[in-house]
Design a protein around this motif. Structure first.
Motif, PDB file in Angstrom:
ATOM      1  N   CYS A 144      -5.951 -42.234  49.548  1.00 39.54           N
ATOM      2  CA  CYS A 144      -6.065 -42.196  48.096  1.00 39.54           C
ATOM      3  C   CYS A 144      -7.524 -42.488  47.732  1.00 39.54           C
ATOM      4  CB  CYS A 144      -5.137 -43.219  47.459  1.00 39.54           C
ATOM      5  SG  CYS A 144      -5.209 -43.219  45.662  1.00 39.54           S
ATOM      6  N   ASP A 176      -8.634 -42.180  44.451  1.00 38.63           N
ATOM      7  CA  ASP A 176      -8.688 -42.550  43.038  1.00 38.63           C
ATOM      8  C   ASP A 176      -8.975 -44.043  42.917  1.00 38.63           C
ATOM      9  OD1 ASP A 176      -8.440 -42.238  40.251  1.00 38.63           O
ATOM     10  OD2 ASP A 176      -6.352 -42.898  40.341  1.00 38.63           O
ATOM     11  N   ASP A 195       0.041 -39.074  42.660  1.00 38.47           N
ATOM     12  CA  ASP A 195       0.383 -37.726  42.262  1.00 38.47           C
ATOM     13  C   ASP A 195       1.255 -37.126  43.354  1.00 38.47           C
ATOM     14  OD1 ASP A 195       0.508 -35.468  40.736  1.00 38.47           O
ATOM     15  OD2 ASP A 195      -1.606 -34.937  40.897  1.00 38.47           O
ATOM     16  N   MET A 240      -7.220 -37.136  43.540  1.00 38.95           N
ATOM     17  CA  MET A 240      -6.439 -38.315  43.904  1.00 38.95           C
ATOM     18  C   MET A 240      -6.481 -38.617  45.399  1.00 38.95           C
ATOM     19  SD  MET A 240      -4.624 -39.856  41.521  1.00 38.95           S
ATOM     20  CE  MET A 240      -4.198 -39.605  39.844  1.00 38.95           C
TER      21      MET A 240
END
Length: 145
Positions: free
Chosen positions: A125, A127, A133, A98
């Motif tokens: 990030c 992702d 997360d 992530m």
């Protein structure tokens, strides 16, 4: 002009005012009790913002700045105990699928009682779906197993 429903509702509230107030007070007390229990559980599980050892008390405050996908966590440490803490690393625990973190492990200087120490950690990030997360900040004791 007042409707029939409004008049009936007003009359019901007048007739049952004591019971409604008692139920409200009971629910409010139950909410306060559940909040206090959750706070104690958080502290006893070691997830609170103060960590205790036999010689020092360390206060950790983590503040997220930015909206993403690139943002930073500003970590403030202060030792409210009576002895200094030295040789402890600061670890940023995260899901590598992530996030990307520029410095996941920071060697802390000697943390003396009194002043506040500030550290910035940049996080991105990675992702593609834009998921999220948990990110945990830990100060490790090198003497513990």
């Amino acid at each position: 002009k007042k409707t029939k429903l409004y008049v009936e509702q007003t009359q019901r509230e007048r007739d049952q005012a004591v019971d409604m107030h008692r139920i409200f007070q009971r629910d409010l007390c139950r909410l306060r009790l559940n909040t206090a229990r959750a706070y104690v559980r958080m502290l006893t599980d070691g997830q609170g913002q103060v960590s205790f050892t036999s010689t020092a008390t360390l206060r950790i405050n983590a503040e997220v700045r930015g909206l993403g996908p690139a943002y930073k966590i500003v970590i403030t440490l202060s030792n409210s105990g009576s002895k200094q803490i030295s040789g402890c690393p600061l670890l940023v625990k995260f899901n590598p699928h992530m996030y990307a973190v520029d410095r996941p492990l920071i060697d802390l200087p000697a943390i003396v009682p009194g002043p506040q120490y500030r550290f910035d950690v940049a996080i991105t990030c990675v992702d593609r779906a834009g998921g999220c997360d948990a990110v945990q900040v830990c100060v490790c004791n090198p003497k513990s197993a």
